[in-house]
Design a protein around this motif. Structure first.
Motif, PDB file in Angstrom:
ATOM      1  N   GLY A  52       0.792  -1.217   0.000  1.00 23.53           N
ATOM      2  CA  GLY A  52       0.000   0.000   0.000  1.00 23.53           C
ATOM      3  C   GLY A  52       0.826   1.271   0.000  1.00 23.53           C
ATOM      4  O   GLY A  52       0.296   2.349  -0.267  1.00 23.53           O
ATOM      5  N   PRO A  93      -1.979   5.917   1.503  1.00 27.20           N
ATOM      6  CA  PRO A  93      -3.297   6.557   1.371  1.00 27.20           C
ATOM      7  C   PRO A  93      -4.079   6.516   2.675  1.00 27.20           C
ATOM      8  O   PRO A  93      -3.870   5.659   3.535  1.00 27.20           O
ATOM      9  CB  PRO A  93      -3.972   5.715   0.288  1.00 27.20           C
ATOM     10  CG  PRO A  93      -3.344   4.366   0.418  1.00 27.20           C
ATOM     11  CD  PRO A  93      -1.915   4.607   0.817  1.00 27.20           C
ATOM     12  N   THR A  94      -4.972   7.474   2.820  1.00 29.31           N
ATOM     13  CA  THR A  94      -5.891   7.506   3.952  1.00 29.31           C
ATOM     14  C   THR A  94      -7.308   7.267   3.434  1.00 29.31           C
ATOM     15  O   THR A  94      -7.569   7.334   2.224  1.00 29.31           O
ATOM     16  CB  THR A  94      -5.838   8.852   4.686  1.00 29.31           C
ATOM     17  OG1 THR A  94      -6.282   9.893   3.797  1.00 29.31           O
ATOM     18  CG2 THR A  94      -4.419   9.173   5.125  1.00 29.31           C
ATOM     19  N   GLU A  95      -8.239   7.012   4.337  1.00 27.83           N
ATOM     20  CA  GLU A  95      -9.599   6.684   3.929  1.00 27.83           C
ATOM     21  C   GLU A  95     -10.327   7.867   3.299  1.00 27.83           C
ATOM     22  O   GLU A  95     -11.275   7.684   2.536  1.00 27.83           O
ATOM     23  CB  GLU A  95     -10.392   6.177   5.138  1.00 27.83           C
ATOM     24  CG  GLU A  95      -9.883   4.833   5.676  1.00 27.83           C
ATOM     25  CD  GLU A  95     -10.678   4.367   6.868  1.00 27.83           C
ATOM     26  OE1 GLU A  95     -11.519   5.166   7.355  1.00 27.83           O
ATOM     27  OE2 GLU A  95     -10.472   3.217   7.305  1.00 27.83           O
ATOM     28  N   ASP A  96      -9.898   9.080   3.596  1.00 25.59           N
ATOM     29  CA  ASP A  96     -10.547  10.269   3.035  1.00 25.59           C
ATOM     30  C   ASP A  96      -9.779  10.835   1.848  1.00 25.59           C
ATOM     31  O   ASP A  96      -9.817  12.035   1.576  1.00 25.59           O
ATOM     32  CB  ASP A  96     -10.712  11.334   4.110  1.00 25.59           C
ATOM     33  CG  ASP A  96      -9.373  11.735   4.728  1.00 25.59           C
ATOM     34  OD1 ASP A  96      -8.357  11.101   4.402  1.00 25.59           O
ATOM     35  OD2 ASP A  96      -9.353  12.683   5.536  1.00 25.59           O
ATOM     36  N   ASN A  97      -9.064   9.945   1.138  1.00 22.69           N
ATOM     37  CA  ASN A  97      -8.302  10.310  -0.069  1.00 22.69           C
ATOM     38  C   ASN A  97      -7.130  11.256   0.235  1.00 22.69           C
ATOM     39  O   ASN A  97      -6.624  11.928  -0.672  1.00 22.69           O
ATOM     40  CB  ASN A  97      -9.210  10.955  -1.122  1.00 22.69           C
ATOM     41  CG  ASN A  97     -10.258   9.997  -1.645  1.00 22.69           C
ATOM     42  OD1 ASN A  97      -9.987   8.799  -1.830  1.00 22.69           O
ATOM     43  ND2 ASN A  97     -11.476  10.497  -1.875  1.00 22.69           N
ATOM     44  N   LYS A 114      -3.234  11.513   2.429  1.00 21.00           N
ATOM     45  CA  LYS A 114      -2.039  10.671   2.402  1.00 21.00           C
ATOM     46  C   LYS A 114      -1.216  10.867   3.661  1.00 21.00           C
ATOM     47  O   LYS A 114      -1.277  11.904   4.323  1.00 21.00           O
ATOM     48  CB  LYS A 114      -1.184  10.954   1.163  1.00 21.00           C
ATOM     49  CG  LYS A 114      -0.560  12.334   1.148  1.00 21.00           C
ATOM     50  CD  LYS A 114       0.329  12.514  -0.074  1.00 21.00           C
ATOM     51  CE  LYS A 114       1.006  13.882  -0.057  1.00 21.00           C
ATOM     52  NZ  LYS A 114       1.919  14.062  -1.230  1.00 21.00           N
ATOM     53  N   ALA A 127      -5.430   8.131  10.678  1.00 18.65           N
ATOM     54  CA  ALA A 127      -4.748   7.416   9.607  1.00 18.65           C
ATOM     55  C   ALA A 127      -3.376   6.915  10.053  1.00 18.65           C
ATOM     56  O   ALA A 127      -2.968   5.788   9.737  1.00 18.65           O
ATOM     57  CB  ALA A 127      -4.610   8.320   8.382  1.00 18.65           C
ATOM     58  N   LYS A 161      -3.724   3.932  12.310  1.00 16.42           N
ATOM     59  CA  LYS A 161      -4.017   2.720  11.538  1.00 16.42           C
ATOM     60  C   LYS A 161      -2.767   2.208  10.819  1.00 16.42           C
ATOM     61  O   LYS A 161      -2.595   0.994  10.653  1.00 16.42           O
ATOM     62  CB  LYS A 161      -5.130   3.018  10.534  1.00 16.42           C
ATOM     63  CG  LYS A 161      -5.580   1.807   9.733  1.00 16.42           C
ATOM     64  CD  LYS A 161      -6.729   2.163   8.794  1.00 16.42           C
ATOM     65  CE  LYS A 161      -7.162   0.946   7.986  1.00 16.42           C
ATOM     66  NZ  LYS A 161      -8.299   1.279   7.081  1.00 16.42           N
ATOM     67  N   GLU A 162      -1.907   3.112  10.386  1.00 22.04           N
ATOM     68  CA  GLU A 162      -0.725   2.731   9.601  1.00 22.04           C
ATOM     69  C   GLU A 162       0.456   2.383  10.490  1.00 22.04           C
ATOM     70  O   GLU A 162       1.473   1.869  10.009  1.00 22.04           O
ATOM     71  CB  GLU A 162      -0.358   3.875   8.648  1.00 22.04           C
ATOM     72  CG  GLU A 162       0.524   3.466   7.481  1.00 22.04           C
ATOM     73  CD  GLU A 162      -0.157   2.471   6.550  1.00 22.04           C
ATOM     74  OE1 GLU A 162       0.555   1.600   5.989  1.00 22.04           O
ATOM     75  OE2 GLU A 162      -1.384   2.573   6.365  1.00 22.04           O
TER      76      GLU A 162
END
Length: 370
Positions: free
Chosen positions: A246, A263-267, A269, A353, A356-357
């Motif tokens: 990813g 990438p993040t969920e809301d487009n 980075k 984000a 999560k990463e």
């Protein structure tokens, strides 16, 4: 000559006049001979007082300019330069000199100077150039973030882009310095472009290509590559890792050894960077507070920093790590010191984000091998 003729006409013909004519004839003959002697060609001189006198000021810690052994002067090397670069007469220090012109009277001065190996380190010279632009000095950490590497057959070249307009300076002729510095066993090479900020920005690509060509000409090898891949040099040893799924590798900027984005969920980075430079890189408190400042957070004392730093042991080394959360952004970082260098690995992005990463970032650090 017309004035002399009129003077002769109004004088009465006399012995004195004959003597006068004889002197005039001798004077004319002398002038004619002198004019024949002084007929020669000169190169086009640069505009008067184009740049401050310190443009060629000698770097710190050096005694006198000299040609380093084994290096060919740029002026004697068959290199192609952009057609809008006008060659200028060389000075005692300059081995190459050009002038480039832009719109509305904008100009830029380009030079190449080669000195002995004791010409100061990169930070000393960068701070000297910043002083010429009326800017305050920077730290080694800041240099590590802003400098760029150029890989050539002669070795790594450090490139810096320094904006700044001194007091009372003409913005058409000043406002930015783009400089490159390379050090060999017995020489330090300085490449410098100084002038109008927009013009020097437009010429930056050609300037870097020229720097690479001059350096490669010393060893007559193939074309260079910008820092898109880790350099294979003793100053910055090769390093390997496993890129998490990813993550997208992006071209490094400034002094970055490598760059990635996730990438993040809301487009959006997450920005991941790998930075290295010589030295110990400052204390943990210095670095943690620097990152806190980048996030708009107040500094904390050394004891608080100690409680925020944790060790991460991998197969062959130990990293220091920290996790800094701001109001909207978060930074997780890991760093280690090895063979006289410091390595910083950092991920910055939105709070959720980055959280999560974080497992992928930890796996990335654990995969690092020198």
């Amino acid at each position: 000559m017309v004035g002399i003729g009129r003077g002769c006409w109004v004088m009465r013909i006399s012995k004195h006049f004959i003597i006068y004519l004889g002197l005039c004839s001798a004077f004319l003959v002398s002038c004619e001979k002198n004019s024949e002697i002084k007929v020669y060609r000169v190169s086009k001189a640069p505009p008067e007082q184009f740049a401050p006198q310190q443009q060629d000021a000698m770097p710190t810690n050096t005694s006198a300019p000299r040609m380093p052994g084994g290096l060919a002067p740029a002026a004697e090397t068959a290199l192609t330069t952009p057609p809008n670069w006008e060659a200028q007469p060389l000075s005692q220090m300059r081995q190459a000199s050009f002038l480039v012109k832009g719109d509305n009277g904008a100009v830029g001065d380009i030079s190449f100077v080669s000195l002995g190996s004791a010409a100061g380190d990169v930070l000393e010279n960068v701070n000297r150039w910043l002083g010429q632009l009326g800017q305050p000095p920077i730290t080694e950490q800041k240099l590590g973030e802003m400098a760029q590497r150029l890989h050539t057959s002669l070795g790594d070249v450090t490139i810096v882009d320094l904006p700044g307009l001194p007091d009372n300076a003409d913005p058409a002729r000043d406002g930015r310095i783009i400089a490159a510095m390379a050090t060999t066993a017995n020489a330090t090479l300085f490449f410098k472009m100084r002038g109008n900020a927009d013009l020097t920005e437009a010429q930056k690509g050609d300037f870097i290509k020229w720097v690479a060509a001059v350096c490669n000409a010393q060893t007559q090898t193939g074309p260079p590559q910008m820092a898109a891949a880790p350099p294979q040099t003793t100053s910055a040893p090769p390093i390997k890792w496993t890129t998490p799924e990813g993550w997208t590798e992006v071209p490094p900027s400034s002094m970055r050894y490598a760059s990635f984005s996730a990438p993040t969920e809301d487009n959006g980075k997450i920005d991941i960077s790998v930075v290295t430079f010589p030295g110990d890189g400052g204390s943990d408190a210095d670095n943690v507070n620097r990152w806190r400042g980048q996030m708009g957070l107040a500094p904390v004392d050394a004891n608080a920093v100690t409680s925020q730093v944790a060790a991460l042991k991998t197969e062959d080394m130990t990293f220091s790590t920290t996790d800094i959360a701001g109001n909207k952004t978060r930074t997780i970082a890991a760093w280690t010191r090895r063979d006289g260098r410091v390595w910083f690995f950092k991920a910055t992005g939105p709070n959720a984000a980055v959280e999560k990463e974080k497992p992928n970032f930890v796996k990335f650090i654990e995969s690092v091998r020198f």
